[in-house]
Scaffold this active site. Sequence first.
Site, PDB file in Angstrom:
ATOM      1  N   ASP A   1      67.426  48.552  11.168  1.00 54.80           N
ATOM      2  CA  ASP A   1      65.988  48.669  11.410  1.00 54.80           C
ATOM      3  C   ASP A   1      65.200  48.171  10.200  1.00 54.80           C
ATOM      4  OD1 ASP A   1      67.471  50.514  13.041  1.00 54.80           O
ATOM      5  OD2 ASP A   1      65.604  51.480  13.587  1.00 54.80           O
TER       6      ASP A   1
ATOM      7  N   ASP B   1      68.118  45.265  14.756  1.00 54.31           N
ATOM      8  CA  ASP B   1      67.675  46.492  15.419  1.00 54.31           C
ATOM      9  C   ASP B   1      66.162  46.467  15.483  1.00 54.31           C
ATOM     10  OD1 ASP B   1      67.446  49.386  16.217  1.00 54.31           O
ATOM     11  OD2 ASP B   1      69.586  49.365  15.787  1.00 54.31           O
ATOM     12  N   ASP B   2      65.515  47.632  15.579  1.00 54.13           N
ATOM     13  CA  ASP B   2      64.062  47.654  15.679  1.00 54.13           C
ATOM     14  C   ASP B   2      63.431  46.988  14.461  1.00 54.13           C
ATOM     15  OD1 ASP B   2      64.170  49.072  18.078  1.00 54.13           O
ATOM     16  OD2 ASP B   2      64.043  51.015  17.075  1.00 54.13           O
TER      17      ASP B   2
ATOM     18  N   HIS C   1      65.482  44.201  18.019  1.00 56.92           N
ATOM     19  CA  HIS C   1      65.181  44.964  19.232  1.00 56.92           C
ATOM     20  C   HIS C   1      63.690  45.124  19.461  1.00 56.92           C
ATOM     21  CE1 HIS C   1      69.410  47.070  19.019  1.00 56.92           C
ATOM     22  NE2 HIS C   1      69.483  45.764  19.202  1.00 56.92           N
TER      23      HIS C   1
ATOM     24  N   ARG D   1      58.222  48.218  22.875  1.00 53.25           N
ATOM     25  CA  ARG D   1      58.938  49.326  23.512  1.00 53.25           C
ATOM     26  C   ARG D   1      58.378  50.667  23.050  1.00 53.25           C
ATOM     27  NH1 ARG D   1      65.466  50.292  23.019  1.00 53.25           N
ATOM     28  NH2 ARG D   1      65.008  49.835  20.829  1.00 53.25           N
TER      29      ARG D   1
ATOM     30  N   LYS E   1      60.002  54.415  23.409  1.00 47.94           N
ATOM     31  CA  LYS E   1      61.215  55.091  23.877  1.00 47.94           C
ATOM     32  C   LYS E   1      61.138  56.568  23.503  1.00 47.94           C
ATOM     33  CE  LYS E   1      63.690  53.227  19.817  1.00 47.94           C
ATOM     34  NZ  LYS E   1      64.941  52.632  19.304  1.00 47.94           N
TER      35      LYS E   1
END
Length: 368
Positions: free
Chosen positions: A186, A206-207, A228, A259, A261
């Site tokens: 991340d 990742d994020d 991501h 996103r 989540k």
Amino acid sequence: MGLYHSPTMLFAVTAFILSGATLATAACSATINSLADVAAAVKCTSITLNGFTVPAGQGLTLSLASGTTVTMNGDISFGNVSWAGPLFTVSGTSVTFNGNGHTFNGGGPFYWDGLGINGGVQKPDPMMKIKISGTYENVKVVNSPGRVYSVSNPAPLVMTGLVIDNSQGDLPNSRSGGIAAGHNTDGFDVSTTDLTIQNSQIHNQDDCLAINKGSNIVFKGNSCTGGHGISVGSIDSDVTVSGVVISGNTIINNDQALRIKMKSTATGSTVSNITYSGNTATGIRQFGVIIDQSYPSTLGTPGTGVILSAVNFGTPATTISVNSGAQKVAVNCGKGSCTGTWNWSNLKVTGGVSGAITNFAGISGFTE
């Protein structure tokens, strides 16, 4: 004949000397060439951080006086050994930290095995803990073992002109079983208030950004490659997220562009006033926009313990191009947990296929 000093004169001279000592300490300058220099250097408010290698299994920790300026004058690397980390921690208020384009090298290839922080060899995580207010700028991070930045500023902080380059982690290695060796890298994990991250470049697995809790958070003018996407969450129990602005970012070749989540088991949490504007995304592999209350599943059975409201797309429009087979938009709400009317008239998504919108009829101005 000896000089006579009156008590008044002695007091004045003593006060002057003590005052001078205090001022000298407050205004002193110091240079850090190794960990041995840190304890003395952090008593000063002007610090030059020269390049050196931090011994394996140790971190570089700077607990700074208020108002300190730190200027990097070389690259920092870290000896490689499996341990918990973090590799670098900086704390203090009203700090100016200027990297001058210099690098913190996390030595990721030593640790990467495709499993990230969830398994395999223990990895120092996060690599960089930022606990300052003020300004943090012009710093480059390469090859983080796991997550790059954990940010928990005590007062307003601007992070600007940063580079995160984990592009080497896109490739498999002998331990990753044919998948990307870097994982859980991340860019910014954020649990804070009054934070701006801007004009930065992030290439990871990742994020790009993950907001876990907090308010008044701005993420603008950044580029996110390979990971991501830009995320609010994952949202756990008893947390609040509000007042988030995601604007003017470029998102390239990510699993999803935008996103939110939320954990299916979370309770007592609220997420509100999330505004997107002027973002551009291309090469999106799975979802253009995904809002999902079933995390860690994807579009599974949603929970109802996170109340989500006021998710809007403002001007200028956000434009997203998804790959063939990817879903334009997917919204998976628990019954009654997504509320209000959301203005999505400034969201434009092309390519891919239409996704489902479940348990929510409050999106206006947008059709797939």
